[in-house]
Design a protein around this motif. Structure first.
Motif, short mmCIF file in Angstrom:
data_model
loop_
_atom_site.label_atom_id
_atom_site.label_comp_id
_atom_site.label_asym_id
_atom_site.label_seq_id
_atom_site.Cartn_x
_atom_site.Cartn_y
_atom_site.Cartn_z
N LEU A 177 6.30 5.52 -20.19
CA LEU A 177 7.48 6.33 -19.87
C LEU A 177 8.72 5.45 -19.74
N LYS A 178 9.84 5.94 -20.25
CA LYS A 178 11.11 5.28 -20.03
C LYS A 178 11.57 5.56 -18.61
N ASP A 179 12.56 4.81 -18.15
CA ASP A 179 13.01 4.93 -16.77
C ASP A 179 13.42 6.36 -16.42
N ARG A 180 14.19 7.00 -17.28
CA ARG A 180 14.65 8.36 -17.00
C ARG A 180 13.48 9.34 -16.97
N GLU A 181 12.49 9.10 -17.79
CA GLU A 181 11.30 9.97 -17.81
C GLU A 181 10.50 9.81 -16.53
N LEU A 182 10.36 8.58 -16.07
CA LEU A 182 9.63 8.33 -14.82
C LEU A 182 10.41 8.92 -13.64
N PHE A 183 11.70 8.74 -13.64
CA PHE A 183 12.56 9.32 -12.61
C PHE A 183 12.35 10.83 -12.53
N LYS A 184 12.35 11.49 -13.70
CA LYS A 184 12.17 12.94 -13.75
C LYS A 184 10.80 13.35 -13.22
N LEU A 185 9.76 12.59 -13.56
CA LEU A 185 8.41 12.90 -13.09
C LEU A 185 8.32 12.80 -11.57
N ILE A 186 8.89 11.74 -11.01
CA ILE A 186 8.84 11.56 -9.55
C ILE A 186 9.58 12.68 -8.85
N ARG A 187 10.72 13.07 -9.39
CA ARG A 187 11.47 14.20 -8.81
C ARG A 187 10.65 15.49 -8.90
N GLU A 188 10.01 15.71 -10.06
CA GLU A 188 9.21 16.93 -10.24
C GLU A 188 8.02 16.97 -9.28
N GLU A 189 7.45 15.84 -8.97
CA GLU A 189 6.32 15.77 -8.04
C GLU A 189 6.76 15.85 -6.58
N ARG A 190 8.06 15.87 -6.36
CA ARG A 190 8.65 15.97 -5.01
C ARG A 190 8.05 14.91 -4.08
N ILE A 191 8.14 13.66 -4.50
CA ILE A 191 7.67 12.55 -3.68
C ILE A 191 8.66 12.34 -2.53
N ASN A 192 8.16 12.40 -1.31
CA ASN A 192 9.02 12.23 -0.14
C ASN A 192 9.39 10.77 0.10
N ILE A 193 8.38 9.90 0.01
CA ILE A 193 8.57 8.47 0.28
C ILE A 193 8.06 7.68 -0.92
N LEU A 194 8.95 6.97 -1.58
CA LEU A 194 8.59 6.19 -2.77
C LEU A 194 8.54 4.71 -2.38
N VAL A 195 7.42 4.07 -2.69
CA VAL A 195 7.19 2.69 -2.25
C VAL A 195 7.07 1.76 -3.45
N ASP A 196 7.91 0.76 -3.48
CA ASP A 196 7.89 -0.27 -4.53
C ASP A 196 6.92 -1.37 -4.15
N LEU A 197 6.00 -1.70 -5.08
CA LEU A 197 5.04 -2.78 -4.84
C LEU A 197 5.19 -3.90 -5.87
N SER A 198 6.32 -3.95 -6.55
CA SER A 198 6.50 -4.98 -7.59
C SER A 198 7.76 -5.81 -7.39
N GLY A 199 8.79 -5.23 -6.77
CA GLY A 199 10.02 -5.99 -6.60
C GLY A 199 10.62 -6.37 -7.93
N HIS A 200 10.92 -7.65 -8.09
CA HIS A 200 11.50 -8.16 -9.33
C HIS A 200 10.45 -8.87 -10.18
N THR A 201 9.20 -8.40 -10.14
CA THR A 201 8.15 -9.02 -10.93
C THR A 201 7.78 -8.12 -12.11
N LYS A 202 6.87 -8.60 -12.93
CA LYS A 202 6.46 -7.86 -14.13
C LYS A 202 5.90 -6.49 -13.75
N GLY A 203 6.31 -5.49 -14.47
CA GLY A 203 5.87 -4.13 -14.18
C GLY A 203 6.80 -3.38 -13.24
N SER A 204 7.83 -4.07 -12.77
CA SER A 204 8.79 -3.43 -11.87
C SER A 204 9.52 -2.28 -12.56
N ARG A 205 9.77 -1.22 -11.81
CA ARG A 205 10.62 -0.13 -12.30
C ARG A 205 11.73 0.11 -11.28
#
Length: 249
Positions: A177-205
């Motif tokens: 998924l492209k960034d905008r597609e992933l953004f749309k999916l997360i919004r559609e799933e109504r995620i209350n708390i989004l947690v980043d586990l990559s920071g500035h490493t490979k696989g980061s979004r």
């Protein structure tokens, strides 16, 4: 293509030799300068890497990855934590902060439809990676009466991914998924708390976080330095990573 092949195979000496010849003929080629900077960094020559990245960015500023690499290398050579923080904040301000302006505001009333609090973990390391050992207990033991846990896997899966999949409420393979597609999916799933586990490493979004994909956004393990990203609301940490008195860092 040959240079990309050698870099992909981590044959940085071979790539450097070709780049050296190429840069003699085209000393102001932004891409060659950027690739050369990366090869020097992998060889431990950070001062040279920073210099080459600076030259590349002077020719073409629209290279967020090159600019981020430079910030990371500067952070490794600096002994001043405030200076390190500024490197990442400057990068975020230049390349990320404008992304939120193109996103619709979050309709919080829509999130009240959730029967449970929805937590989303975003990572490319939900596989045979050290992050797996940190996150797995939280995926096994969360209170399923109160929470739904979604995993957003941003990289190709492996055998460990198959072990982690049954532990979460919903698994999303978003590597394509492209960034905008992933953004749309997360919004559609109504995620209350989004947690980043990559920071500035490979696989980061981290760009998706910059767009404000969820009402509350947190960074946890995966990257030990500051992100410098204004759209991240909280950092989960402890006294070994963030000793008392280091809040301003």
């Amino acid at each position: 293509k040959i240079i990309d092949h050698f870099i992909g195979k981590q044959k940085f000496d071979d790539a450097s030799q070709i780049l050296k010849i190429a840069l003699k003929k085209m000393p102001k080629h932004a891409r060659y300068l950027a690739q050369s900077s990366y090869c020097h960094a992998q060889a431990g020559s950070l001062t040279t890497a920073i210099n080459l990245a600076s030259q590349s960015l002077a020719i073409n500023q629209n290279q967020p990855t090159v600019a981020l690499n430079k910030a990371c290398w500067l952070a490794r050579t600096s002994g001043d934590p405030i200076e390190v923080k500024k490197y990442f904040e400057d990068w975020s301000s230049k390349y990320l902060d404008k992304l939120a302006e193109k996103s619709d505001p979050i309709d919080l009333l829509n999130y009240e439809k959730n029967k449970k609090i929805r937590i989303g973990y975003v990572s490319g390391d939900l596989k045979n990676h050290s992050v797996r050992y940190f996150i797995e207990p939280f995926l096994k033991l969360f209170d399923r009466e109160r929470f739904d846990v979604h995993a957003f896997m941003t990289m190709p899966e492996d055998e460990i991914s198959q072990i982690l999949k049954p532990l979460v409420s919903k698994w999303h393979n978003v590597s394509d998924l492209k960034d905008r597609e992933l953004f749309k999916l997360i919004r559609e799933e109504r995620i209350n708390i989004l947690v980043d586990l990559s920071g500035h490493t490979k696989g980061s979004r981290i760009e998706v976080f910059a767009m404000r994909a969820a009402p509350v956004q947190v960074t946890w393990f995966g990257f030990m330095q500051t992100l410098g990203v204004s759209a991240i609301d909280y950092r989960l940490t402890d006294s070994s990573i963030s000793p008392p008195g280091t809040d301003e860092h």
